[in-house]
Design an enzyme around this catalytic site. Structure first.
Site, PDB file in Angstrom:
ATOM      1  CD  GLU A  69      49.798  37.907  52.473  1.00 36.55           C
ATOM      2  OE1 GLU A  69      50.560  38.755  52.946  1.00 36.55           O
ATOM      3  OE2 GLU A  69      50.211  37.247  51.663  1.00 36.55           O
ATOM      4  N   PRO A  70      44.097  36.060  51.726  1.00 41.97           N
ATOM      5  CG  PRO A  70      41.864  35.951  52.511  1.00 41.97           C
ATOM      6  CD  PRO A  70      43.189  36.188  52.834  1.00 41.97           C
ATOM      7  N   GLY A  71      43.077  36.131  48.248  1.00 40.93           N
ATOM      8  CA  GLY A  71      42.756  36.960  47.355  1.00 40.93           C
ATOM      9  C   GLY A  71      41.772  36.557  46.477  1.00 40.93           C
ATOM     10  NE  ARG A  72      43.224  31.342  42.461  1.00 43.25           N
ATOM     11  CZ  ARG A  72      44.017  31.594  41.440  1.00 43.25           C
ATOM     12  NH1 ARG A  72      43.121  31.684  40.111  1.00 43.25           N
ATOM     13  NH2 ARG A  72      45.070  31.484  41.276  1.00 43.25           N
ATOM     14  CE1 TYR A 119      46.241  37.441  40.908  1.00 50.84           C
ATOM     15  CE2 TYR A 119      44.696  35.624  41.496  1.00 50.84           C
ATOM     16  CZ  TYR A 119      45.736  36.314  41.709  1.00 50.84           C
ATOM     17  OH  TYR A 119      46.190  36.395  42.976  1.00 50.84           O
ATOM     18  CB  CYS A 135      45.297  39.974  15.516  1.00 54.14           C
ATOM     19  SG  CYS A 135      45.760  39.486  13.952  1.00 54.14           S
ATOM     20  CD  GLU A 136      49.119  37.236  19.148  1.00 54.15           C
ATOM     21  OE1 GLU A 136      49.525  36.056  18.967  1.00 54.15           O
ATOM     22  OE2 GLU A 136      49.810  38.285  19.125  1.00 54.15           O
TER      23      GLU A 136
END
Length: 432
Positions: free
Chosen positions: A291-294, A391, A362-363
Site C-alpha cells: 500500500e504505497p502512498g507517500r 500529506y 497567527c501562530e
C-alpha cells in the site's frame, strides 16, 4: 545543478522547472500558494511498484494509500493505471466513488469506522474492510448480515516491529492505536472470532510498520513475523490466509541527507524472505499486497509561495515570510518534518542565506522550515518547497479562514487544474 528529485532543473532564465515547466510562469498563471503535481512521475511510480511485485511474487496487487493525497483526479489516474486503492473514511470513499473508481477495488482502513461508514461501504459494495478490532468486526458482521452478504475482510495485525522511523508515524509496535497485537494474544483471539462469524469472509491479514522507511529489512522482519503468526494460526485452527498485505511505508527524499531508495531491489529482497519463510513454515505463498502512498505521490509534488516580509533580528535569526504556511502544510508544525526550499526565480544562485521560513498564520509555530539555506531572497520572489505531494493537500485546513490552494497537474508539458483554488465564498458555503 543537482536536486533531490529528478524532475527538477534550472532553465536559461535561472528559474526552477518542474516536470519540464517553468515554475515562475506557472505562478503568473495560477497565483500562489500553488500545489503542483507531476502526473507522469506518479504514473511511473505506480508502474514501478506493479512491475516489481509481479516479477517477484506469484500473485500480487498494489493499492494506492489515498490518505496521502485524496482528490478525484488522483483516483482516476489510479484506475487508469490498474491500481487498487485504500481509503480511511467515508469521505475518502465518497470521493473515490464520485471519481468513478470501482467499489470492489477499494479497501477500507481505519481504527474506528462508524456504523454509518460501515453500512455505507457495504451498501456501495466495498471490496474489502481492513478490520482493526473486535468492536469493528462485530459491526461489519452485523452490516453484512443486514445486507444479506458475506463481507470480505483482512484483519489488521500488530507485528511488534520498530522500523526506526519517526515516533509519530511508527504504527507497527505493540503499543499502538492500530490493530491487534500478536504478542498479547489478541491477534489470535480476533482471528478465531472472525472465523466464527457467519457473515465474514476472512481473506487474510494486514500489517503496517510505519512510514519513511529506507531499507527492506524492517519489511523483511515484519513479513517473517506475520508468516510465523499465520503458521501458528493454521496449527491451532486449520486456517491459512489467502492474502498478506504488508502495508506501505517506503521513504522519499525530502532533503539531501535522505537516501536514494531502489523500490525494485527492496521488493526483490522482501520476496526472497517471504518465499523462504513460507517454505520453512510449510505455508502456501499468499497473494502479496502493498500500500504505497507517500512513495507514490510525495516527491511528485512541490508547493510554490510568494515571499512577503523579510525580517532580520540582529544577533538572532532571519525570517522569510510566505503567503501560505501551516494551513496548507502543517507537517513541520506537527512533526518538525524536514524540507528543501529553493527561491524558484533565483534557482541558479548559491543557497547561502540561512533563515527560517515562516507562514502567515497567527501562530508562532507556523513554520515551514528552520535554519535552512536558500538563495538570498527579496519580497515578491517565488519560494518552492519540494516533496510536498503527500500529506499537504490532504492535511490542509482553513485555519484563520485561509482558502486552500489549487492543485495543478502537469503531464507531457501541459498544465491543467485538478482542484480549484478555494474562494472566500467557499469558506462560508455551509454556514447559515
Amino acid at each position: 545543478m543537482d536536486f533531490i528529485v529528478d524532475n527538477l532543473s534550472v532553465n536559461e532564465n535561472g528559474n526552477l522547472t518542474f516536470a519540464g515547466v517553468d515554475t515562475v510562469s506557472l505562478t503568473e498563471k495560477y497565483k500562489t500558494p500553488l500545489y503542483l503535481m507531476d502526473e507522469d512521475k506518479i504514473r511511473n511510480k505506480c508502474r514501478t511498484y506493479k512491475k516489481a511485485l509481479e516479477e517477484n511474487f506469484k500473485s500480487s496487487q498494489v493499492l494506492y494509500a489515498s490518505k496521502a493525497s485524496s482528490f478525484k483526479r488522483i483516483y482516476e489516474i489510479m484506475a487508469e493505471e490498474d491500481m487498487l486503492v485504500d481509503v480511511v473514511s467515508g469521505g475518502e470513499l465518497y470521493v473515490a466513488l464520485k471519481a468513478g473508481f470501482k467499489a470492489e477495488n477499494i479497501y477500507f482502513h481505519g481504527n474506528n469506522k462508524t456504523i454509518d461508514e460501515i453500512e455505507y461501504a457495504v451498501k456501495e459494495g466495498i471490496g474489502c474492510f481492513i478490520v482493526d478490532n473486535l468492536y469493528e468486526l462485530e459491526n461489519v458482521d452485523a452490516a453484512a448480515k443486514k445486507a444479506g452478504i458475506k463481507q470480505r475482510i483482512l484483519l489488521r495485525i500488530t507485528p511488534g516491529i520498530d522500523p526506526h522511523t519517526y515516533e509519530a508515524v511508527a504504527t507497527g509496535k505493540v503499543d499502538c492505536k492500530f490493530g491487534s497485537a500478536i504478542e498479547t494474544g489478541q491477534a489470535m483471539e480476533i482471528v478465531e472470532t472472525a472465523l466464527s462469524c457467519k457473515n465474514i469472509d476472512l481473506a487474510g491479514y494486514h500489517c503496517h510498520i510505519g512510514s519513511q522507511v529506507f531499507d527492506a529489512q524492517p519489511f523483511v522482519d515484519c513479513a517473517k513475523v506475520m508468516i510465523k503468526f499465520s503458521s501458528d494460526v493454521r496449527d491451532k485452527t486449520g486456517y491459512s490466509p489467502r492474502v498478506l498485505n504488508l502495508g506501505g511505508g517506503f521513504g522519499i527524499r525530502y532533503v539531501e541527507s535522505d537516501e536514494e531508495l531502489d523500490i525494485r531491489s527492496c521488493i526483490a529482497e522482501l520476496a526472497v524472505a517471504v518465499k523462504a519463510e513460507c517454505a520453512s513454515c510449510g505455508l502456501e505463498e499468499p497473494e502479496i499486497l502493498m500500500e504505497p502512498g507517500r512513495s507514490i505521490v510525495g516527491d511528485c509534488g512541490i508547493t510554490l509561495y510568494t515571499v512577503g516580509s523579510i525580517k532580520e533580528i540582529t544577533g538572532y535569526k532571519k525570517y522569510v515570510a510566505i503567503d501560505g504556511g501551516m494551513s496548507d502544510n502543517p507537517r513541520y508544525a506537527l512533526y518538525s518534518s524536514p524540507y528543501t526550499c529553493i527561491v524558484a526565480n533565483r534557482a541558479n544562485c548559491k543557497a547561502d542565506y540561512l533563515c527560517t521560513i515562516a507562514g502567515k498564520c497567527c501562530e508562532s509555530g507556523d513554520l515551514i522550515q528552520e535554519d535552512t539555506c536558500i538563495q538570498t531572497p527579496q519580497s515578491g520572489d517565488i519560494l518552492a518547497v519540494l516533496s510536498t505531494g503527500a500529506y499537504n493537500y490532504s492535511m490542509a485546513s482553513n485555519y484563520n479562514k485561509i482558502p486552500r490552494p489549487p492543485i495543478v497537474m502537469i503531464s507531457g508539458g501541459r498544465d491543467y487544474v485538478a482542484v480549484k483554488r478555494e474562494t472566500y465564498e467557499d469558506l462560508i458555503a455551509n454556514e447559515l
